[in-house]
Motif scaffolding. Structure first.
Motif, PDB file in Angstrom:
ATOM      1  N   LEU A   6       2.753   3.982   8.346  1.00  0.00           N
ATOM      2  CA  LEU A   6       3.405   3.782   7.049  1.00  0.00           C
ATOM      3  C   LEU A   6       2.559   2.883   6.141  1.00  0.00           C
ATOM      4  O   LEU A   6       2.495   3.092   4.930  1.00  0.00           O
ATOM      5  N   ILE A   7       1.918   1.896   6.743  1.00  0.00           N
ATOM      6  CA  ILE A   7       1.025   1.024   5.958  1.00  0.00           C
ATOM      7  C   ILE A   7      -0.138   1.833   5.388  1.00  0.00           C
ATOM      8  O   ILE A   7      -0.496   1.697   4.208  1.00  0.00           O
ATOM      9  N   MET A   8      -0.726   2.692   6.215  1.00  0.00           N
ATOM     10  CA  MET A   8      -1.830   3.540   5.747  1.00  0.00           C
ATOM     11  C   MET A   8      -1.348   4.520   4.680  1.00  0.00           C
ATOM     12  O   MET A   8      -2.053   4.789   3.706  1.00  0.00           O
ATOM     13  N   LEU A   9      -0.137   5.037   4.849  1.00  0.00           N
ATOM     14  CA  LEU A   9       0.434   5.950   3.849  1.00  0.00           C
ATOM     15  C   LEU A   9       0.656   5.233   2.526  1.00  0.00           C
ATOM     16  O   LEU A   9       0.410   5.794   1.450  1.00  0.00           O
ATOM     17  N   TYR A  10       1.112   3.990   2.604  1.00  0.00           N
ATOM     18  CA  TYR A  10       1.297   3.206   1.377  1.00  0.00           C
ATOM     19  C   TYR A  10      -0.024   3.034   0.639  1.00  0.00           C
ATOM     20  O   TYR A  10      -0.076   3.136  -0.591  1.00  0.00           O
ATOM     21  N   GLY A  11      -1.099   2.757   1.359  1.00  0.00           N
ATOM     22  CA  GLY A  11      -2.416   2.615   0.723  1.00  0.00           C
ATOM     23  C   GLY A  11      -2.836   3.885   0.023  1.00  0.00           C
ATOM     24  O   GLY A  11      -3.392   3.846  -1.076  1.00  0.00           O
TER      25      GLY A  11
END
Length: 296
Positions: free
Chosen positions: A276-281
């Motif tokens: 999810l963190i990578m998706l946010y980026g």
């Protein structure tokens, strides 16, 4: 005492214009960019503290003279500021650069005389930067006497361009701003050079020939942007969101997940959270090309 959404330099190729001044500054700082020692650059960069102190003094002084010029209720007022903005994604791109630039810290503190104080020094530095940016940005926004949109409409997107150079303090602020650029730019070049050379050649300083060639490329890119598209905030948010996707969101999470996977300690909720963190980026990068206000 302040500009009406205008800047002072002309966009021609006269002796003193928006197109020629960046070239003068690069010629001034280029020899400093070729220095081998980070210690010299770090001590030289300490002069930038004087520039920051003057910037804070300038904003506090002008703010006390202008008084509070802010309303969040009267939408017809020139001093109206919306409590929330739908285009918050633009600020997210800028903030991402602030996280991305933190990877420069390792190169800066690598040669500290007392490494045991690194945690303390970095913490104090983060706190001082946050207080400085917060004080200057918030106070200027609250007290600026013209229409608030003028702050964003200044073509250069530089804070001090909102005040006329006929004002002595504004003129001195611009001088100190140039001095700060002279002290910061060589250090940024050193950080980029060290990381690139260390990754490719396993040596942060291969030779002066490599250093000069690298600095020429970086300088030409900076001059090109300063002449063709001198919108500082826009450049920062695009670069920040793009580089931040790699260095802030993707690589740290991916390396951590890979490490956990190899050590058989990876859990499904940890994998989901980091994905999810990578998706946010990724969404942060995509959102820089979207203006949500156009859909309202």
């Amino acid at each position: 005492a302040y500009n009406s959404c205008e800047v002072g330099l002309s966009s021609d190729w006269s002796l003193w214009s928006a197109n020629t001044v960046p070239i003068y500054i690069i010629l001034l700082v280029f020899p400093l960019c070729c220095l081998k020692s980070a210690t010299v650059l770090s001590k030289f960069n300490s002069l930038g503290v004087i520039c920051i102190l003057f910037a804070v003094t300038f904003v506090v002084t002008k703010g006390s003279l202008w008084g509070v010029n802010l309303t969040i209720t009267d939408v017809t007022s020139a001093h109206y500021i919306a409590p929330a903005a739908v285009d918050f994604n633009k600020l997210a791109g800028t903030l991402t650069l602030s996280f991305f630039i933190h990877n420069a810290i390792v190169a800066l503190i690598r040669n500290n005389e007392n490494p045991k104080n690194n945690t303390r020094d970095v913490s104090v530095a983060f706190l001082m930067v946050a207080l400085t940016y917060g004080l200057v940005g918030v106070l200027f926004l609250i007290t600026y006497p013209l229409h608030k949109s003028c702050i964003a409409d200044v073509p250069s997107q530089l804070l001090f361009d909102n005040v006329s150079l006929n004002d002595l303090m504004a003129f001195l602020a611009k001088v100190f701003q140039i001095l700060q650029l002279v002290t910061v730019f060589p250090l940024v070049c050193f950080v980029l050079r060290s990381q690139l050379f260390l990754g490719i050649f396993k040596d942060p300083f291969v030779s002066y020939k490599h250093v000069v060639f690298f600095n020429i490329i970086v300088s030409l890119l900076c001059i090109l942007i300063a002449i063709v598209y001198p919108k500082v905030n826009t450049v920062i948010r695009y670069v920040g969101s793009f580089c931040g996707l790699a260095y802030v969101f993707f690589f740290p999470c991916a390396i951590y997940l890979l490490h956990c996977y190899k050590n058989m300690t990876l859990t499904w909720y940890s994998a989901v959270f980091h994905c999810l963190i990578m998706l946010y980026g990724l969404l942060n990068l995509i959102s820089q090309f979207v203006s949500f206000s156009d859909f309202l």
